[in-house]
Design a protein around this motif. Sequence first.
Motif, PDB file in Angstrom:
ATOM      1  N   HIS A  26       0.822  -1.212   0.000  1.00 31.45           N
ATOM      2  CA  HIS A  26       0.000   0.000   0.000  1.00 31.45           C
ATOM      3  C   HIS A  26       0.854   1.260   0.000  1.00 31.45           C
ATOM      4  CE1 HIS A  26      -3.376  -2.664   0.888  1.00 31.45           C
ATOM      5  NE2 HIS A  26      -4.173  -1.637   0.648  1.00 31.45           N
ATOM      6  N   ASN A  37      -7.999   4.601  -0.229  1.00 28.19           N
ATOM      7  CA  ASN A  37      -9.152   5.158   0.485  1.00 28.19           C
ATOM      8  C   ASN A  37      -9.625   4.289   1.647  1.00 28.19           C
ATOM      9  OD1 ASN A  37     -10.291   3.062  -0.925  1.00 28.19           O
ATOM     10  ND2 ASN A  37     -11.431   4.361  -2.360  1.00 28.19           N
ATOM     11  N   HIS A  38      -8.717   3.494   2.207  1.00 28.64           N
ATOM     12  CA  HIS A  38      -9.060   2.725   3.406  1.00 28.64           C
ATOM     13  C   HIS A  38      -7.822   2.619   4.291  1.00 28.64           C
ATOM     14  CE1 HIS A  38      -6.872  -0.870   2.036  1.00 28.64           C
ATOM     15  NE2 HIS A  38      -7.329  -0.580   0.837  1.00 28.64           N
ATOM     16  N   ASP A  39      -8.019   2.218   5.547  1.00 28.64           N
ATOM     17  CA  ASP A  39      -6.927   2.175   6.525  1.00 28.64           C
ATOM     18  C   ASP A  39      -6.520   0.754   6.916  1.00 28.64           C
ATOM     19  OD1 ASP A  39      -6.808   4.994   6.704  1.00 28.64           O
ATOM     20  OD2 ASP A  39      -8.495   4.987   8.109  1.00 28.64           O
ATOM     21  N   THR A  40      -6.960  -0.229   6.158  1.00 25.27           N
ATOM     22  CA  THR A  40      -6.694  -1.626   6.507  1.00 25.27           C
ATOM     23  C   THR A  40      -5.208  -1.913   6.643  1.00 25.27           C
ATOM     24  OG1 THR A  40      -8.603  -2.139   5.117  1.00 25.27           O
ATOM     25  CG2 THR A  40      -7.336  -3.995   5.941  1.00 25.27           C
ATOM     26  N   LEU A  46      -7.529  -4.194  11.859  1.00 27.18           N
ATOM     27  CA  LEU A  46      -8.354  -3.985  10.666  1.00 27.18           C
ATOM     28  C   LEU A  46      -7.976  -4.979   9.573  1.00 27.18           C
ATOM     29  CD1 LEU A  46      -8.393  -0.066  10.392  1.00 27.18           C
ATOM     30  CD2 LEU A  46     -10.237  -1.560  11.178  1.00 27.18           C
ATOM     31  N   ARG A  50     -10.524  -7.701   7.825  1.00 25.88           N
ATOM     32  CA  ARG A  50     -10.792  -7.742   6.385  1.00 25.88           C
ATOM     33  C   ARG A  50     -10.321  -9.033   5.733  1.00 25.88           C
ATOM     34  NH1 ARG A  50      -9.819  -3.519   1.455  1.00 25.88           N
ATOM     35  NH2 ARG A  50      -9.447  -5.079  -0.144  1.00 25.88           N
ATOM     36  N   PHE A  64      -6.711  -5.826  -3.946  1.00 26.20           N
ATOM     37  CA  PHE A  64      -7.379  -4.530  -3.994  1.00 26.20           C
ATOM     38  C   PHE A  64      -7.097  -3.834  -5.322  1.00 26.20           C
ATOM     39  CE2 PHE A  64      -3.202  -3.717  -2.165  1.00 26.20           C
ATOM     40  CZ  PHE A  64      -2.788  -2.518  -2.712  1.00 26.20           C
TER      41      PHE A  64
END
Length: 218
Positions: A26, A37-40, A46, A50, A64
């Motif tokens: 990422h 656009n996500h914090d995984t 998190l 997921r 992703f």
Amino acid sequence: MDRDSKDPSTSDSEIARLFRVYRTVHEMVKERGYVINHDTHTDLSLFRERCMKNGLIVKESMMFQVQKNDNPNEQLLVTFPDEKPVGVKYLKILCQRMIDSKVNRGIIVFPGTLTAAANKAIQAINMRETRHYEVDTFSEADLMINITSHQLVPKHYVLSDEEKKTLLAKYRLKETQLPRVQATDPIAKYYGLKRGQVFKIMRPSETSGRYVTYRLCF
């Protein structure tokens, strides 16, 4: 604490390892100019939520897709296959998925190795003059750490086509006169540098505060 060897659940150490890989991917994608656009990738809990089901890491859930900040039509798909080694069959499925989803770049993060046939096929894909998509590959071991975070690695920027044109005009150079960096160089791979693109490299200098050099990818 890791689980008993008879327990089929993914061990805590393996979860932590895959989370580090997932986080680095990422960070790399963000450095390439794609929108995250996500914090995984920033929080282990998190990531577990997921990417795990019934105590097992589900590699399909790690996959992703993102788009470029400045061009939503530039799409990137990142996949994490389970296969060891990853072969042509998986590559064909991925390429068809990219075509169907109108994705023009893919990244395969593989757990072991690629077969010789898969390697050859990827090289052929990326060398096509009329290619509609291209594929980058990294082993999970490559991405255990973010190599650009090391204190000895200077800051790299990828010049736009216009910035490259301005650079060559300013110094009255042909691009072949620039120092070179191979496309297989780890930093070039990290940024997805293509042949003909130019790195701007900024190093600290005791005399001037900053020392700038350029490298042409070949």
